[in-house]
Write an enzyme that holds these catalytic residues in place. Structure first.
Site, PDB file in Angstrom:
ATOM      1  N   CYS A   2     -15.272 -58.521  65.828  1.00  0.00           N
ATOM      2  CA  CYS A   2     -14.930 -59.246  67.034  1.00  0.00           C
ATOM      3  C   CYS A   2     -15.511 -60.645  66.984  1.00  0.00           C
ATOM      4  O   CYS A   2     -16.082 -61.061  65.988  1.00  0.00           O
ATOM      5  CB  CYS A   2     -15.504 -58.509  68.254  1.00  0.00           C
ATOM      6  SG  CYS A   2     -15.016 -56.770  68.324  1.00  0.00           S
ATOM      7  N   ASP A  99     -18.697 -47.391  68.166  1.00  0.00           N
ATOM      8  CA  ASP A  99     -20.021 -47.656  67.603  1.00  0.00           C
ATOM      9  C   ASP A  99     -20.801 -48.620  68.497  1.00  0.00           C
ATOM     10  O   ASP A  99     -22.026 -48.670  68.451  1.00  0.00           O
ATOM     11  CB  ASP A  99     -19.918 -48.182  66.165  1.00  0.00           C
ATOM     12  CG  ASP A  99     -19.080 -49.436  66.034  1.00  0.00           C
ATOM     13  OD1 ASP A  99     -18.207 -49.671  66.882  1.00  0.00           O
ATOM     14  OD2 ASP A  99     -19.284 -50.195  65.065  1.00  0.00           O
ATOM     15  N   ILE A 289      -3.249 -60.723  44.186  1.00  0.00           N
ATOM     16  CA  ILE A 289      -2.608 -62.037  44.131  1.00  0.00           C
ATOM     17  C   ILE A 289      -2.268 -62.422  42.699  1.00  0.00           C
ATOM     18  O   ILE A 289      -2.906 -61.993  41.745  1.00  0.00           O
ATOM     19  CB  ILE A 289      -3.507 -63.141  44.726  1.00  0.00           C
ATOM     20  CG1 ILE A 289      -4.889 -63.127  44.056  1.00  0.00           C
ATOM     21  CG2 ILE A 289      -3.606 -63.017  46.227  1.00  0.00           C
ATOM     22  CD1 ILE A 289      -5.727 -64.322  44.377  1.00  0.00           C
ATOM     23  N   SER A 368     -13.585 -55.034  50.291  1.00  0.00           N
ATOM     24  CA  SER A 368     -13.721 -56.043  49.239  1.00  0.00           C
ATOM     25  C   SER A 368     -14.845 -55.668  48.281  1.00  0.00           C
ATOM     26  O   SER A 368     -15.844 -55.067  48.694  1.00  0.00           O
ATOM     27  CB  SER A 368     -14.016 -57.409  49.885  1.00  0.00           C
ATOM     28  OG  SER A 368     -14.566 -58.310  48.956  1.00  0.00           O
ATOM     29  N   GLY A 369     -14.703 -56.064  47.033  1.00  0.00           N
ATOM     30  CA  GLY A 369     -15.737 -55.825  46.022  1.00  0.00           C
ATOM     31  C   GLY A 369     -16.835 -56.876  46.011  1.00  0.00           C
ATOM     32  O   GLY A 369     -17.644 -56.923  45.081  1.00  0.00           O
TER      33      GLY A 369
END
EC number: 6.3.5.4
Length: 641
Positions: A2, A99, A289, A368-369
């Site tokens: 948020c 949460d 990509i 994501s890594g």
């Protein structure tokens, strides 16, 4: 995920908080809320923009108010189910399943002692109606941002710096030290802020504003201590079960009431996470990509797409391929605005476009890594700095000969660039320097003399300050392991200052949440319990992570050459952006103000055009800095930092 904002004892706080919150609308298009209450001789106002991911009902709406506490919260708490069960067993009755409510009740029960128990990414403001105290807190590793500004006894805060700049009507002054740091690194360290009055709440810390005007600060988690404890564990000879820890972190990061997808570049880090996620969520979507063939060829970029397709096919992943042929002339100013500070990493564009495509397909959450390279020594600079120690043992006459030959080689012709020559020139620029200086030079843009030649001579003292700060952070540890000293330096500076910063800002610009399972407190603890000689083995970086991934991924993926989550900068600079570079060098605001020196910039352009040196990255960053500075000063009338 948020956008949060608020004011504490700030004049006209209600209207100011509404404006702050409106500026963050892209971070939370699913809802908005505000809360107000008396605080001492003033008032507190909390604002919130909601991106609904867990508990999509109204019971998850914010600011959340319950039993005298009011919370505005940004983030995800991955151990919320465990904490919820513990609190429920102690008699807490929950209204919903968010949460956010777990954080609020954990705070009620444990206060600041709850913070080290929170496993996730977060930034929040919590107000206690009984005491009149407002506390701001940020997660252990700085995944989520929190900017604040204090004037007198008043304070305002927001998830983005542009919100603070907007509501202060252009009165914030650019900090020249932050611009100098940005030129050096191509990003602004987390310890600095692009505007003088503003600051970033440090990772792993909290700040308490009391109704009587006092302000207290505390740190609840320190990466330096974690690294020291890890070294002690490593000395015992017992390696952590990294495969189990990464698998558990990935599973926890899938916690969501909306669809989750992954980034899949075809490299080790994203492939490993995607394979693990696909076990838990069969048919999960992934986004990858590619670039225009002529751009990829000019840049001599590896064919990452082939590997991404292989992983997707093997693990039943629904792969979405996005060809990036962006209108960079349009995207550059847009990205500069979204990134809040001058950040010159074009990977931010990739992140934004991938998240935009995912969002259009109805995906709000991406894995994501990010972080594996910093924690497990996966960057070329880590191996290069190790090789530099050996190179220093080569007889000096031989080193001089090598340097002379490499110096004369071109980095590019009109048709293509030569990556190996670029790497060789880069290596020789730091290979004979002392440890901290060499490490800094291996990933920064300029050496001290080059930086001094580029900027206003009056800022020479500022350059010294910025370089000293790097040395202070790098040397602030008791580790006797060179590789882990580099990893710790990266995790304290490079990770929050660049990679986590652009990931948050670029993804949230597309109203998308990105989660980073490697940047998890348990994974980080495990990473620093691995000795450096198990991270770099021979010429293999991330060796221990590769070993863990072998049980899941094909060896061809695990041991493939390292890819780059970057962009074909040389192609862009020599084609799409060449006229813009000339304009900025000849008549840019930074040149005309005296901050940047026209002669030094012109020399860089000429050497780059001749193919003798590769300044594409430097010039791209000058463009981002120029656009950021135009936006930052347009409302204030200032033309010099």
């Amino acid at each position: 995920m948020c956008g949060i904002a608020g004011t504490y004892r700030w004049p006209d706080g209600k209207a100011v908080t509404d404006r702050l919150t409106d500026t963050l609308a892209h971070r939370g298009p699913d809802g908005a809320g505000r809360y107000g209450h008396a605080a001492g001789d003033g008032e507190v106002q909390l604002g919130h923009r909601r991106l609904a991911i867990i508990d999509l009902s109204e019971t998850g709406a914010q600011p959340m108010v319950s039993g005298g506490l009011a919370l505005t919260y940004n983030g995800e708490l991955y151990n919320a189910p465990e904490l919820r069960a513990e609190l429920a067993a102690a008699g807490v009755r929950f209204r919903g399943t968010s949460d956010t409510e777990v954080v609020l009740e954990a705070w009620r029960r444990w206060g600041t002692d709850c913070l080290p128990r929170l496993r996730g990414m977060f930034a929040f403001g919590i107000f206690d109606e009984r005491t009149g105290d407002l506390v701001l807190a940020r997660d252990q590793l700085g995944i989520k941002p929190l900017f604040l500004l204090r004037r007198g006894t008043g304070l305002m805060f927001a998830s983005e710096l542009k919100a603070l700049a907007a509501v202060t009507g252009g009165s914030l002054e650019v900090d020249p030290a932050a611009l100098v740091a940005s030129l050096l690194y191509y990003w602004v360290p987390d310890s600095r802020c692009a505007f003088r009055e503003a600051e970033k709440l440090p990772p792993g810390s909290w700040l308490r504003c009391r109704a009587d005007g006092r302000v207290e600060r505390g740190r609840y988690w320190n990466l330096k201590d974690v690294a020291a404890e890890g070294q002690e564990r490593a000395r015992s000879g017992e390696l952590p079960d990294l495969a189990a820890i990464v698998e558990e972190s990935t599973r926890q990061h899938l916690l969501s009431d909306v669809p989750v997808a992954t980034f899949l570049s075809g490299g080790l880090d994203s492939s490993y996470l995607t394979a693990l996620a696909a076990r838990d969520r069969p048919g999960i979507s992934a986004y990858t990509i590619g670039f225009r063939p002529e751009d990829a060829k000019f840049e001599a970029m590896p064919d990452d797409l082939r590997y991404a397709r292989q992983v997707a096919e093997e693990f039943g992943v629904d792969l979405h391929e996005i060809e990036i042929a962006p209108d960079v002339l349009d995207l550059l100013p847009r990205m500069t605005h979204h990134l809040d500070e001058p950040i010159g990493d074009p990977a931010a564009i990739n992140t934004y476009l991938i998240c935009q495509a995912a969002r259009e397909a109805g995906v709000k959450v991406m894995l994501s890594g990010m972080g594996a390279d910093e924690l497990f020594a996966g960057y070329r600079k880590h191996l290069a700095n190790q090789l530099a120690l050996r190179y220093q043992r080569v007889p000096r006459p031989l080193r001089r000969g090598v340097s002379g030959v490499v110096d004369r080689l071109p980095v590019a012709t009109a048709r293509r660039g030569y990556r190996s020559v670029r790497f060789a020139k880069r290596f020789l620029s730091f290979a004979e320097l002392p440890e901290e200086t060499a490490f800094r030079r291996s990933y920064t843009m300029y050496d001290q003399d080059e930086l001094l030649a580029l900027i206003d001579p009056d800022l020479a003292g500022t350059v010294d300050d910025v370089l000293t700060e790097h040395a202070d952070v790098y040397e602030d540890n008791e580790l006797d392991d060179f590789v882990n000293r580099m990893c710790l330096g990266d995790a304290r500076m490079f990770l929050p200052g660049l990679n986590l910063a652009y990931t948050d800002r670029a993804s949230m610009a597309a109203s998308t949440e990105v989660r980073v399972p490697y940047v998890d407190v348990e994974v980080v603890k495990a990473a620093f319990a691995v000795p450096g000689d198990r991270k770099i083995v021979g010429r293999q970086g991330k060796a221990v992570l590769k070993k863990a991934a072998e049980s899941v991924l094909p060896r061809e993926i695990v041991y493939r050459p390292k890819g780059l989550f970057s962009a074909p900068l040389r192609a862009w600079m020599s084609r799409d952006l060449a006229p813009l570079v000339r304009e900025v060098v000849n008549d840019g605001v930074l040149v005309n103000s005296g901050f940047l020196r026209r002669d030094a910039l012109a020399r860089m352009v000429a050497e780059d055009a001749a193919g003798q040196r590769d300044f594409s990255k430097h010039l791209w960053h000058v463009l981002t800095l120029e656009y950021w500075y135009r936006g930052a000063t347009s409302g204030s009338g200032r033309t010099h930092p």
